[in-house]
Design a protein around this motif. Structure first.
Motif, mmCIF file in Angstrom:
data_model
loop_
_atom_site.group_PDB
_atom_site.id
_atom_site.type_symbol
_atom_site.label_atom_id
_atom_site.label_comp_id
_atom_site.label_asym_id
_atom_site.label_seq_id
_atom_site.Cartn_x
_atom_site.Cartn_y
_atom_site.Cartn_z
ATOM 1 N N SER A 327 57.422 44.939 93.760
ATOM 2 C CA SER A 327 58.461 44.884 94.787
ATOM 3 C C SER A 327 58.859 46.275 95.252
ATOM 4 N N ASP A 328 59.458 46.366 96.436
ATOM 5 C CA ASP A 328 59.828 47.664 97.009
ATOM 6 C C ASP A 328 60.766 48.450 96.100
ATOM 7 N N THR A 329 61.742 47.763 95.505
ATOM 8 C CA THR A 329 62.716 48.449 94.659
ATOM 9 C C THR A 329 62.049 49.165 93.501
ATOM 10 N N TRP A 330 61.189 48.437 92.791
ATOM 11 C CA TRP A 330 60.561 49.034 91.614
ATOM 12 C C TRP A 330 59.414 49.952 91.981
ATOM 13 N N GLN A 331 58.811 49.762 93.143
ATOM 14 C CA GLN A 331 57.793 50.689 93.604
ATOM 15 C C GLN A 331 58.384 52.071 93.861
ATOM 16 N N LEU A 332 59.534 52.126 94.511
ATOM 17 C CA LEU A 332 60.169 53.413 94.780
ATOM 18 C C LEU A 332 60.667 54.064 93.500
ATOM 19 N N ASP A 333 61.193 53.255 92.589
ATOM 20 C CA ASP A 333 61.648 53.787 91.306
ATOM 21 C C ASP A 333 60.472 54.404 90.553
ATOM 22 N N LEU A 334 59.356 53.687 90.515
ATOM 23 C CA LEU A 334 58.181 54.184 89.804
ATOM 24 C C LEU A 334 57.628 55.448 90.458
ATOM 25 N N ALA A 335 57.600 55.475 91.786
ATOM 26 C CA ALA A 335 57.088 56.643 92.502
ATOM 27 C C ALA A 335 57.908 57.886 92.190
#
Length: 415
Positions: A327-335
């Motif tokens: 999901s977008d939320t966790w993708q940005l957090d991981l990035a």
């Protein structure tokens, strides 16, 4: 290792499972989703945050995460897929999906890709290797790709005020930077991942599929043009013509302070600064330039996809977890946590202001993967591209050397 419990309501799991889960709404029971992640792919801090948030939103499922070593992982995954107790989710390299899908042991996630995961915005370099014959078996998780890391002081001393945006500018700048005491660019002779990007920019391929059979394509005019550009760029430095980027380690060479540019993933900057703390604050980043200023050059994009084995016990619950991780939320957090590129091109703008990650994300939009053949690992095991590059850089006939390399690739890709 086993991490904190994540729970997903049994009623919700049953609702999203076409085949049913054997539990009725309101029933009790904990469902365990076993996950294999690769060592160092995520930090414990990220896992803790994900666990806590997911637990709050989905009471009822337990996650059991085990970290795996990259060495020998292919055989371990293949054995798990053939067993009766495969983990529910496995992180795999984006270029490995084809070989695992060939066994018929992966769940087809095409429906979820279209319905829930915004597949139209996925990075092609992650999405395409996970798609086999029109079915999506690998869900893009994160990416990393090469950028140009440069020494700001050397650029300033040479009067270069801003990074080049086209290949022609890049050659000019690299020549200007290349002096008696400084390498304009440190580029080893066998950095075939970088070469692949130049070949793709010219419209060429490493290999092509015709009527279900793969053939090497280094001898085509487009691929030869890519190699010619590589040779011109490589000449503006002292990189060895018969070694790859790890022989010697290029980050250690850069750390000596006498290199103006190198092509690497941004995390190499950390290695450079650890080796030479005096370079902290002096390193900059820009995408590999393209043929025109309209867009960056093509780059090989590495990274990971998530797969769900067909013979795992909790497939529907696994899809819930994969959907959250993608999901977008966790993708940005991981990035932001790991300096990765998120799995969607639409998320790149969210990383503006973070120079290294932003440069990488810009390049990732032009990212490609190696040929999507189940046998591609055979090519890399005894890689004919490397000696081909050395042959050209040391003066041998490019067409003849390329033809030899193409023939070896064709032989390696036979089923």
């Amino acid at each position: 290792m086993k991490n904190r419990a994540l729970v997903l309501s049994t009623a919700l799991v049953c609702a999203v499972t076409l085949g049913g889960c054997g539990l009725v709404p309101g029933g009790s029971g904990t469902r365990t989703v076993h996950i294999w992640l690769m060592k160092d792919s995520v930090s414990q801090d990220f896992l803790d945050r994900f666990t806590e948030a997911f637990e709050e939103q989905h009471p009822g499922i337990e996650l059991d995460v085990a970290f795996q070593e990259w060495t020998g992982i292919g055989k371990k995954v293949t054995a798990a897929l053939a067993s009766d107790d495969a983990p529910e989710i496995i992180e795999v390299g984006n270029t490995q999906v084809a070989q695992y899908a060939e066994s018929g042991a992966l769940r087809d996630l095409t429906l979820e890709s279209v319905r829930d995961l915004g597949n139209e915005h996925w990075l092609p370099g992650l999405a395409e290797p996970g798609s086999i014959n029109g079915s999506q078996y690998g869900i893009p998780w994160y990416a990393a790709n090469r950028v140009v890391i440069y020494h700001k002081d050397h650029f300033a001393e040479a009067g270069v005020e801003k990074p080049p945006k086209t290949r022609a500018e890049w050659l000019e700048v690299s020549e200007r930077l290349n002096t008696a005491g400084t390498d304009g660019i440190y580029l080893s002779g066998q950095d075939w991942y970088t070469l692949a990007g130049f070949i793709w920019d010219e419209g060429g391929e490493l290999a092509v599929e015709r009527a279900g059979e793969w053939e090497g394509a280094l001898h085509t005019p487009a691929a030869l043009r890519g190699m010619d550009f590589y040779k011109r760029l490589q000449s503006h430095g002292s990189g060895p013509k018969d070694g790859d980027e790890e022989t010697p380690p290029q980050a250690q060479v850069f750390a000596r302070g006498t290199v103006a540019q190198m092509i690497a993933v941004p995390s190499a900057a950390t290695v450079i600064e650890q080796a030479n703390p005096a370079l902290k604050g002096k390193l900059g980043f820009f995408p590999v330039p393209g043929r025109t200023a309209a867009e960056p050059g093509a780059v090989f994009i590495g990274g990971s996809d998530l797969i769900v084995p067909e013979n795992s016990a909790e497939r529907a619950a696994a899809v819930e977890v994969v959907s959250a991780l993608a999901s977008d939320t966790w993708q940005l957090d991981l990035a932001r946590t790991m300096n990765y590129v998120p799995n969607k091109t639409t998320l790149a703008a969210e990383l503006e202001g973070e120079e290294s990650t932003s440069a990488m994300a810009a390049g990732a939009a032009q990212g490609r993967a190696t040929p999507n053949s189940p046998q591609w690992a055979n090519v890399e095991a005894d890689n004919p591209i490397k000696p081909y590059m050395t042959a050209v850089l040391t003066g041998r006939d490019p067409r003849r050397a390329a033809r030899t390399a193409s023939d070896r690739i064709t032989a390696a890709l036979l089923p």
